[in-house]
Scaffold this motif. Structure first.
Motif, mmCIF file in Angstrom:
data_model
loop_
_atom_site.group_PDB
_atom_site.id
_atom_site.type_symbol
_atom_site.label_atom_id
_atom_site.label_comp_id
_atom_site.label_asym_id
_atom_site.label_seq_id
_atom_site.Cartn_x
_atom_site.Cartn_y
_atom_site.Cartn_z
ATOM 1 N N LYS A 1 -45.448 32.268 -41.143
ATOM 2 C CA LYS A 1 -45.463 30.862 -40.749
ATOM 3 C C LYS A 1 -44.600 30.059 -41.700
ATOM 4 C CE LYS A 1 -47.989 31.810 -37.466
ATOM 5 N NZ LYS A 1 -49.262 32.447 -37.774
ATOM 6 N N LEU A 2 -44.117 28.924 -41.193
ATOM 7 C CA LEU A 2 -43.402 28.006 -42.070
ATOM 8 C C LEU A 2 -43.870 26.583 -41.817
ATOM 9 C CD1 LEU A 2 -41.102 26.277 -40.334
ATOM 10 C CD2 LEU A 2 -39.902 28.455 -40.418
ATOM 11 N N VAL A 3 -43.654 25.756 -42.828
ATOM 12 C CA VAL A 3 -43.888 24.323 -42.714
ATOM 13 C C VAL A 3 -42.512 23.666 -42.823
ATOM 14 C CG1 VAL A 3 -44.916 22.317 -43.831
ATOM 15 C CG2 VAL A 3 -46.196 24.466 -43.705
ATOM 16 N N ALA A 4 -42.203 22.778 -41.869
ATOM 17 C CA ALA A 4 -40.905 22.094 -41.878
ATOM 18 C C ALA A 4 -41.109 20.592 -42.014
ATOM 19 C CB ALA A 4 -40.139 22.403 -40.594
ATOM 20 N N PHE A 5 -40.289 19.960 -42.835
ATOM 21 C CA PHE A 5 -40.251 18.498 -42.947
ATOM 22 C C PHE A 5 -38.942 18.060 -42.287
ATOM 23 C CE2 PHE A 5 -43.426 17.216 -46.355
ATOM 24 C CZ PHE A 5 -44.109 18.413 -46.339
ATOM 25 N N VAL A 6 -39.065 17.258 -41.222
ATOM 26 C CA VAL A 6 -37.919 16.966 -40.376
ATOM 27 C C VAL A 6 -37.764 15.452 -40.205
ATOM 28 C CG1 VAL A 6 -36.900 17.408 -38.100
ATOM 29 C CG2 VAL A 6 -38.440 19.100 -39.116
ATOM 30 N N ALA A 7 -36.512 14.985 -40.197
ATOM 31 C CA ALA A 7 -36.253 13.564 -39.944
ATOM 32 C C ALA A 7 -36.891 13.173 -38.608
ATOM 33 C CB ALA A 7 -34.746 13.313 -39.915
ATOM 34 N N GLU A 8 -37.520 11.992 -38.580
ATOM 35 C CA GLU A 8 -38.310 11.585 -37.416
ATOM 36 C C GLU A 8 -37.542 11.731 -36.092
ATOM 37 O OE1 GLU A 8 -40.093 7.753 -37.934
ATOM 38 O OE2 GLU A 8 -41.500 8.070 -36.287
ATOM 39 N N ASN A 9 -36.283 11.298 -36.074
ATOM 40 C CA ASN A 9 -35.489 11.333 -34.844
ATOM 41 C C ASN A 9 -35.285 12.740 -34.290
ATOM 42 O OD1 ASN A 9 -35.179 8.604 -34.731
ATOM 43 N ND2 ASN A 9 -33.175 8.596 -35.781
ATOM 44 N N ASP A 10 -35.331 13.741 -35.179
ATOM 45 C CA ASP A 10 -35.066 15.115 -34.742
ATOM 46 C C ASP A 10 -36.338 15.918 -34.499
ATOM 47 O OD1 ASP A 10 -32.452 14.467 -34.995
ATOM 48 O OD2 ASP A 10 -31.906 16.119 -36.335
ATOM 49 N N ALA A 11 -37.503 15.314 -34.750
ATOM 50 C CA ALA A 11 -38.744 16.094 -34.695
ATOM 51 C C ALA A 11 -38.971 16.699 -33.311
ATOM 52 C CB ALA A 11 -39.926 15.224 -35.108
ATOM 53 N N ALA A 12 -38.699 15.956 -32.258
ATOM 54 C CA ALA A 12 -38.979 16.452 -30.904
ATOM 55 C C ALA A 12 -38.119 17.669 -30.579
ATOM 56 C CB ALA A 12 -38.748 15.336 -29.878
ATOM 57 N N ILE A 13 -36.827 17.580 -30.882
ATOM 58 C CA ILE A 13 -35.934 18.694 -30.546
ATOM 59 C C ILE A 13 -36.252 19.931 -31.406
ATOM 60 C CG2 ILE A 13 -34.078 17.783 -32.040
ATOM 61 C CD1 ILE A 13 -33.499 19.799 -28.850
ATOM 62 N N VAL A 14 -36.614 19.699 -32.666
ATOM 63 C CA VAL A 14 -36.955 20.831 -33.538
ATOM 64 C C VAL A 14 -38.237 21.511 -33.031
ATOM 65 C CG1 VAL A 14 -37.688 21.507 -35.866
ATOM 66 C CG2 VAL A 14 -35.752 19.942 -35.574
ATOM 67 N N LEU A 15 -39.227 20.699 -32.663
ATOM 68 C CA LEU A 15 -40.485 21.260 -32.157
ATOM 69 C C LEU A 15 -40.233 22.079 -30.892
ATOM 70 C CD1 LEU A 15 -43.590 21.340 -32.526
ATOM 71 C CD2 LEU A 15 -43.721 19.374 -30.975
ATOM 72 N N GLU A 16 -39.425 21.530 -30.004
ATOM 73 C CA GLU A 16 -39.112 22.219 -28.745
ATOM 74 C C GLU A 16 -38.402 23.549 -29.027
ATOM 75 O OE1 GLU A 16 -36.092 21.351 -25.099
ATOM 76 O OE2 GLU A 16 -37.003 19.583 -26.030
ATOM 77 N N THR A 17 -37.447 23.517 -29.950
ATOM 78 C CA THR A 17 -36.709 24.729 -30.328
ATOM 79 C C THR A 17 -37.659 25.777 -30.898
ATOM 80 O OG1 THR A 17 -34.810 23.345 -30.857
ATOM 81 C CG2 THR A 17 -34.794 25.588 -31.746
ATOM 82 N N MET A 18 -38.569 25.338 -31.757
ATOM 83 C CA MET A 18 -39.513 26.276 -32.370
ATOM 84 C C MET A 18 -40.400 26.920 -31.310
ATOM 85 S SD MET A 18 -40.514 24.051 -35.787
ATOM 86 C CE MET A 18 -41.545 25.266 -36.604
ATOM 87 N N ARG A 19 -40.899 26.101 -30.380
ATOM 88 C CA ARG A 19 -41.821 26.626 -29.366
ATOM 89 C C ARG A 19 -41.157 27.634 -28.445
ATOM 90 N NH1 ARG A 19 -45.491 21.268 -27.954
ATOM 91 N NH2 ARG A 19 -46.912 21.574 -29.716
ATOM 92 N N ALA A 20 -39.828 27.554 -28.343
ATOM 93 C CA ALA A 20 -39.098 28.498 -27.487
ATOM 94 C C ALA A 20 -38.801 29.804 -28.221
ATOM 95 C CB ALA A 20 -37.797 27.854 -27.018
ATOM 96 N N SER A 21 -39.129 29.859 -29.506
ATOM 97 C CA SER A 21 -38.793 31.030 -30.316
ATOM 98 C C SER A 21 -40.030 31.919 -30.489
ATOM 99 C CB SER A 21 -38.281 30.557 -31.685
ATOM 100 O OG SER A 21 -37.688 31.627 -32.388
ATOM 101 N N ARG A 22 -39.803 33.235 -30.623
ATOM 102 C CA ARG A 22 -40.911 34.198 -30.676
ATOM 103 C C ARG A 22 -41.990 33.824 -31.694
ATOM 104 N NH1 ARG A 22 -40.482 40.669 -32.080
ATOM 105 N NH2 ARG A 22 -42.725 41.057 -31.979
ATOM 106 N N TYR A 23 -41.564 33.469 -32.897
ATOM 107 C CA TYR A 23 -42.551 33.222 -33.948
ATOM 108 C C TYR A 23 -42.863 31.735 -34.138
ATOM 109 C CZ TYR A 23 -42.089 38.173 -35.039
ATOM 110 O OH TYR A 23 -42.095 39.541 -34.967
#
Lengths: 322, 322
Positions: free
Chosen positions: A256-278
């Motif tokens: 597992k990882l914890v990511a700190f992401v700029a607010e504007n990019d949080a949605a796209i990063v979350l979506e990208t993560m959910r599409a990935s195996r882990y």
């Protein structure tokens, strides 16, 4: 079982053109900045649901590289083996390492084996070191968190720690607990491709999410606030924690990882993560704020709205969790 | 003594700007090709005349890098420590590592510490991994020996092995034996600056000069012939070997190298080595020939002119020599 025999076994199982050259050091071509890290692995038991010391020794070091935004490339492994340790168990362990290496797209390029007398070590210890290449422009560090950043965790929390603990306590659950032990290089690569607003990445191993958030808060000089009900857990981990009287936020994770992401990019990063195996169970768990009191703190907000300080786990940590 | 306390101790003793950043992996700038290697150290006793496990763990890895012609730059260290191991001994060990790093001009850029319960390890084990930069045009490998090459050893043979053995046997000599444990990066740098005719470099550790010469003969597909009376030994090592019934050619060295050099460059390389701190006793010990029989062999010519086959040391090697 001589040292040479073991070395041959490893050489065969982990074979690749660089390792096969058998010089004193591997010679590699890497472009640009490199990342370099080390982890010793002494996990007990050596085999556990979801992995073993071989897989863990690869994923632990691969993940350390990924957490600075590097693409994991090359691994070295130093084995310390107790005389009398079963050859067939070593074969299984090295096969696990090979599988993890293939899955993560890395190569074991150098190895060393030391056999010590019975009683001078407990089974096998594996220290892996890793080198990766850091893409141009990537600057990920525990000190880069900024007020307003959104905090995302890549999946369920506490799986590895709860698995090892319950094995040691000899507990049985109806649904078996399983370590999350996994290489996160690809997940990070996809996240970095999706956003240039990723400020911090860290894998919450020893001390769990609680330790990781406290470290980042201090390194970056910020407050961190998480919402407890947003943290994803497996039901069996929650059950094990209740039985053992543990807070899952302090349990080790190994995939597992914890990511700190700029607010504007949080949605796209979350979506990208959910599409990935882990990253399928990724979730936003909190955000970063300016420091409120005299020093950086981590706060956990409960479902009822009250707020507690989530402090750095102290005292003796559980030994041999990884 | 908690894991955190130990980690702090190490962080302080080995401090440098890269290590101090405390990210999951160090981020480094290196030009061109890199060398990457690993060595686990389990030496017993942990402290011995001429060094300790700390110095040995640094020089072992530094020397592996130097043996492929690389300039040693960065080291990582994974510590496995038995609960109850004395803090003051750890302090001494880490101070030794720092001294060796400073002497060799390298930095420890990442570390990891695992404490295991009493009886699960014997004192302390240290696995070091190293990265160095390989200068343009340097191609040193165990497979590069050519017929006609001159074989040079950088100094007296067997010092480390004889020291560890005699300590374990509880033997006392009038003149105390001392390990040769030393970093060879500078010596190699000077040799490479003096000649482009250096084909092979190797440090004769486990299995000694006998193992090293056999490995090179096989890798390069050549015969090797050495003259026994030209091999430099300390008198006390010779005495210890006679008492223990050992051949100094199979004893481990930790601050020596064997070089295979083009005939025309042998004189200048020897002169360069003798002018360097760790090459003062360098000597030509033999040469490379075409393979004579069905497979590559190492021959040792005695003072009386007879010739014996110097075979690969077989059977159980002495455990925990490094």
């Amino acid at each position: 079982m001589t040292q040479e025999l073991v070395a041959q076994l490893f050489g065969k199982a982990l074979s690749n053109p660089i390792l096969d050259r058998m010089d004193d050091a591997a010679s590699l071509d890497i472009e640009g900045r490199i990342a370099f890290t080390v982890d010793s692995h002494v996990v007990s038991p050596i085999f556990f649901p979801g992995g073993d010391i071989g897989r863990l020794s690869m994923t632990g070091t691969i993940n350390d590289l990924a957490m600075v935004g590097a693409r994991p490339l090359y691994i070295t492994a130093g084995f310390i083996i107790e005389e009398g340790f079963l050859l067939e168990e070593l074969v299984r362990i090295v096969a696990s390492m090979r599988d993890a290496a293939d899955e993560a797209g890395v190569q074991v390029v150098a190895g060393d084996t030391k056999v010590v007398e019975r009683g001078a070590a407990d089974g096998v210890f594996i220290t892996t070191s890793g080198v990766g290449s850091i893409p141009d422009g990537v600057r990920i560090s525990g000190s880069n968190a900024r007020p307003g950043d959104i905090i995302i965790v890549s999946g369920t929390i506490g799986d590895h720690g709860a698995t090892i603990l319950s094995k040691r306590e000899g507990m049985d659950f109806e649904v078996e607990l399983q370590s999350d032990c996994a290489p996160l290089g690809r997940l990070v690569e996809e996240m970095l491709a999706a956003s240039s607003g990723i400020h911090v990445l860290r894998d919450p191993t020893r001390g769990g999410v609680a330790a990781t958030l406290n470290e980042i808060a201090v390194s970056s000089g910020v407050d961190v606030e998480i919402e407890e009900e947003k943290i994803p857990y497996r039901g069996e981990v929650r059950a094990a924690c209740e039985l053992l009287g543990l807070d899952p936020l302090v349990l080790a994770n190994e995939g597992k990882l914890v990511a700190f992401v700029a607010e504007n990019d949080a949605a796209i990063v979350l979506e990208t993560m959910r599409a990935s195996r882990y990253g399928a169970d990724a979730a936003v768990i909190g955000r970063v704020a300016e420091v409120e009191s005299s020093r950086p703190r981590v706060y956990a907000r409960t479902l009822l709205g009250s707020r507690r300080i989530l402090s750095m786990p102290t005292g003796e940590q559980l030994p041999r969790i990884c």
